[in-house]
Design a protein around this motif. Structure first.
Motif, PDB file in Angstrom:
ATOM      1  N   ARG A 144       0.810  -1.224   0.000  1.00  0.00           N
ATOM      2  CA  ARG A 144       0.000   0.000   0.000  1.00  0.00           C
ATOM      3  C   ARG A 144       0.839   1.268   0.000  1.00  0.00           C
ATOM      4  N   PRO A 183      -6.141   4.801   6.922  1.00  0.00           N
ATOM      5  CA  PRO A 183      -6.816   5.902   6.225  1.00  0.00           C
ATOM      6  C   PRO A 183      -6.994   7.157   7.067  1.00  0.00           C
ATOM      7  N   ARG A 186      -4.605  10.084   6.272  1.00  0.00           N
ATOM      8  CA  ARG A 186      -4.677  10.847   5.026  1.00  0.00           C
ATOM      9  C   ARG A 186      -5.042  12.300   5.327  1.00  0.00           C
ATOM     10  N   SER A 189      -8.834  12.928   5.390  1.00  0.00           N
ATOM     11  CA  SER A 189      -9.590  11.843   6.011  1.00  0.00           C
ATOM     12  C   SER A 189     -10.891  12.354   6.643  1.00  0.00           C
ATOM     13  N   GLU A 217      -1.090  10.605   1.746  1.00  0.00           N
ATOM     14  CA  GLU A 217      -1.378   9.487   2.652  1.00  0.00           C
ATOM     15  C   GLU A 217      -0.937   9.752   4.090  1.00  0.00           C
TER      16      GLU A 217
END
Length: 239
Positions: A144, A183, A186, A189, A217
């Protein structure tokens, strides 16, 4: 007369020994200083920003590996001169608000990146999973893109950092900790509060204003847009 002559000879001998010792000490100090010298174009961040707070996570054990990482022999961040000077301008603006910067990582030796890769090959080592990657399998961290086989940090103009209150040293609430893989880290987010998003925007706006590019990210990760060594990956030790 003979006794005084012997005294003078003894004193002369002691003086020669002291002078030799002083000369050897000076040579040793100069050699140690030379060993700590940085490649041209690099600087210790605290030489440009003396009041910056430094907590190099890979120097200690509070990181996703749970141990010190290869190449980190001191809690002293290094950046290219250009990146450090740009960061100084960010610090100056924050200080007018009673705030300042705290740096988690700057230049990262190639050997440290290789150490991450070796760590990733051992599926048994999961001691920091709950703290840093509770919702992911260790093997997914590389797939990822949370951990790269080549890091922009090794080019010397990428920095991981946050904002603190100068009066207390307290970090602003950014919604997730440094190096949390998920997540919520981020920039955009939806999992964080408006106050946390505001704090992230403050950091992002100032970093972008002074020439840095964010990594979507990770709210803490910024690279100098016009980095001086865009194609060179360095491997000198941090000490």
């Amino acid at each position: 007369m003979e006794f005084r002559k012997q005294q003078r000879q003894l004193l002369t001998g002691l003086l020669v020994i002291v002078l030799l010792w002083t000369a050897l000490a000076a040579v040793s100090w100069a050699a140690q200083k030379a060993d700590r010298s940085l490649p041209e174009g690099f600087v210790y961040v605290d030489e440009v920003i003396p009041d910056i707070v430094q907590e190099l996570r890979y120097y200690g054990s509070n990181n996703f590996t749970g141990r010190p990482v290869a190449g980190y022999n001191a809690n002293r961040a290094i950046l290219t001169v250009a990146a450090a000077q740009a960061l100084q301008r960010v610090q100056q603006e924050l200080k007018t608000k009673g705030l300042g910067l705290k740096i988690f990582d700057g230049y990262r030796p190639v050997r440290a990146v290789n150490d991450f890769l070796q760590w990733g090959k051992d599926p048994r080592d999961q001691k920091m999973k709950e703290q840093y990657y509770p919702d992911l399998e260790k093997s997914e961290l590389f797939k990822r893109g949370y951990i790269a086989s080549r890091s922009a940090h090794s080019r010397g103009s990428t920095v991981d950092l946050t904002i603190i209150r100068l009066e207390t040293g307290e970090e602003l609430d950014m919604g997730s900790p440094f190096d949390f893989f998920g997540p919520i880290s981020r920039h955009n987010s939806p999992l964080i509060t408006e106050e946390q998003a505001k704090n992230r925007r403050l950091l992002r706006d100032l970093m972008v204003k002074h020439g840095f590019v964010p990594y979507e990210e990770e709210w803490w990760h910024y690279r100098l847009k016009n980095e001086p060594f865009p194609n060179t990956y360095f491997d000198f030790v941090i000490e």
